[in-house]
Write an enzyme that holds these catalytic residues in place. Structure first.
Site, PDB file in Angstrom:
ATOM      1  N   ASP A   1       1.067  -1.090   0.086  1.00 35.56           N
ATOM      2  CA  ASP A   1       0.063   0.108  -0.022  1.00 35.56           C
ATOM      3  C   ASP A   1       1.097   1.180  -0.170  1.00 35.56           C
ATOM      4  O   ASP A   1       1.495   1.537   1.021  1.00 35.56           O
ATOM      5  CB  ASP A   1      -0.944  -0.193   1.239  1.00 35.56           C
ATOM      6  CG  ASP A   1      -1.553   1.243   1.436  1.00 35.56           C
ATOM      7  OD1 ASP A   1      -1.739   2.088   0.594  1.00 35.56           O
ATOM      8  OD2 ASP A   1      -2.733   1.295   2.448  1.00 35.56           O
TER       9      ASP A   1
ATOM     10  N   TYR B   1      -9.624  14.608  -6.644  1.00 33.24           N
ATOM     11  CA  TYR B   1      -8.643  14.077  -7.821  1.00 33.24           C
ATOM     12  C   TYR B   1      -7.803  15.221  -8.392  1.00 33.24           C
ATOM     13  O   TYR B   1      -6.433  15.005  -8.463  1.00 33.24           O
ATOM     14  CB  TYR B   1      -9.488  13.260  -8.940  1.00 33.24           C
ATOM     15  CG  TYR B   1      -8.662  12.694  -9.782  1.00 33.24           C
ATOM     16  CD1 TYR B   1      -7.951  11.388  -9.422  1.00 33.24           C
ATOM     17  CD2 TYR B   1      -8.426  13.092 -11.016  1.00 33.24           C
ATOM     18  CE1 TYR B   1      -7.232  10.594 -10.229  1.00 33.24           C
ATOM     19  CE2 TYR B   1      -7.788  12.254 -12.038  1.00 33.24           C
ATOM     20  CZ  TYR B   1      -7.040  11.159 -11.607  1.00 33.24           C
ATOM     21  OH  TYR B   1      -6.263  10.521 -12.468  1.00 33.24           O
TER      22      TYR B   1
END
Length: 250
Positions: free
Chosen positions: A59, A158
């Site tokens: 991760d 984003y």
């Protein structure tokens, strides 16, 4: 050719990362195929060949995961000479949505903090490499997006995350210059990846493709990978962001 290159590629189980890992291996590089825990990195390694690639589950939002990922790679292939960071997520949410804060946290942790974590670990390790004839010890390629400057509604988080990647590029290149490490970024437009298709409805996707001047289609992930190959082999490219978007401006 990339026969002397050892590369860690993130987001490599699919999309842009997978295409980059596959291209680099075809060109002779030894590749770390890194993606999130539970992803099918093994299938990509099997396709490349276990003598040329190592699967890594990590991760990127966790600095501990990233440190272990580099250790796993180095056990097989030594300190990487290149890092291509494609790992990222995309979600759309209005700022007043109930989950807007959660959306922001998820996207920033992977796209912005993940980029920071990968760069930091890469510099710490690449700094131990012997420099080549040009004084270079390594190159880092991050993935921004045209959304950094041109995102539409519901894309605030984003856009901010990809704007962060864009903004990191020049100061990082200048900071790492005395270590002989280049830092570049690529800002892709609409590419044929699972991330894009899962974030947009069919109508939204068709609308974006309709705005592409030429060629009027989504980008092929291997076209992104070819950009990465060119950056690795061209030592004078440093500190800048390349758009690859078929002249799309939203």
């Amino acid at each position: 050719m990339l026969r002397t290159v050892t590369a860690v590629v993130t987001g490599a189980a699919s999309g842009l990362g997978r295409a980059t890992a596959m291209r680099f291996a075809r060109q002779g590089a030894l590749v770390g195929v890194l993606d999130r825990p539970g992803s099918d990195v093994g299938a990509v390694v099997a396709e490349i060949g276990e003598d040329k690639a190592v699967p890594i589950e990590a991760d990127v939002s966790s600095s501990d995961h990233v440190a272990r990922a580099f250790s796993t790679f180095e056990e097989r292939f030594g300190i990487p000479s290149a890092v291509v960071h494609c790992a990222g997520i995309a979600e759309l949410a209005e700022i007043t949505d109930d989950d807007a804060e959660g959306c922001w946290d998820r996207i920033m942790s992977v796209n912005a903090t993940g980029t920071f974590n990968m760069m930091r670990r890469a510099v710490l390790r690449m700094g131990e490499r012997e420099p080549d004839a040009d004084g270079q010890r390594g190159v880092i390629i991050n993935t921004s997006s045209i959304a950094a400057c041109e995102m539409g509604p519901k894309g605030l988080a984003y856009a901010a995350s990809k704007g962060a990647v864009l903004s990191m590029t020049l100061p990082a290149a200048r900071e790492f210059a005395d270590k002989g490490i280049r830092v570049c970024a690529i800002a892709p437009g609409i590419f044929d990846t699972n991330m894009v298709s899962s974030a947009l409805s069919e109508d939204e996707l068709a609308g974006f493709v309709g705005l592409v001047p030429f060629p009027k289609r989504m980008g092929d992930p291997d076209e992104f990978a070819a950009f990465c190959e060119a950056i690795v082999t061209n030592h004078y490219f440093n500190g800048d962001v390349l758009r690859i978007d078929a002249a799309l401006h939203i």
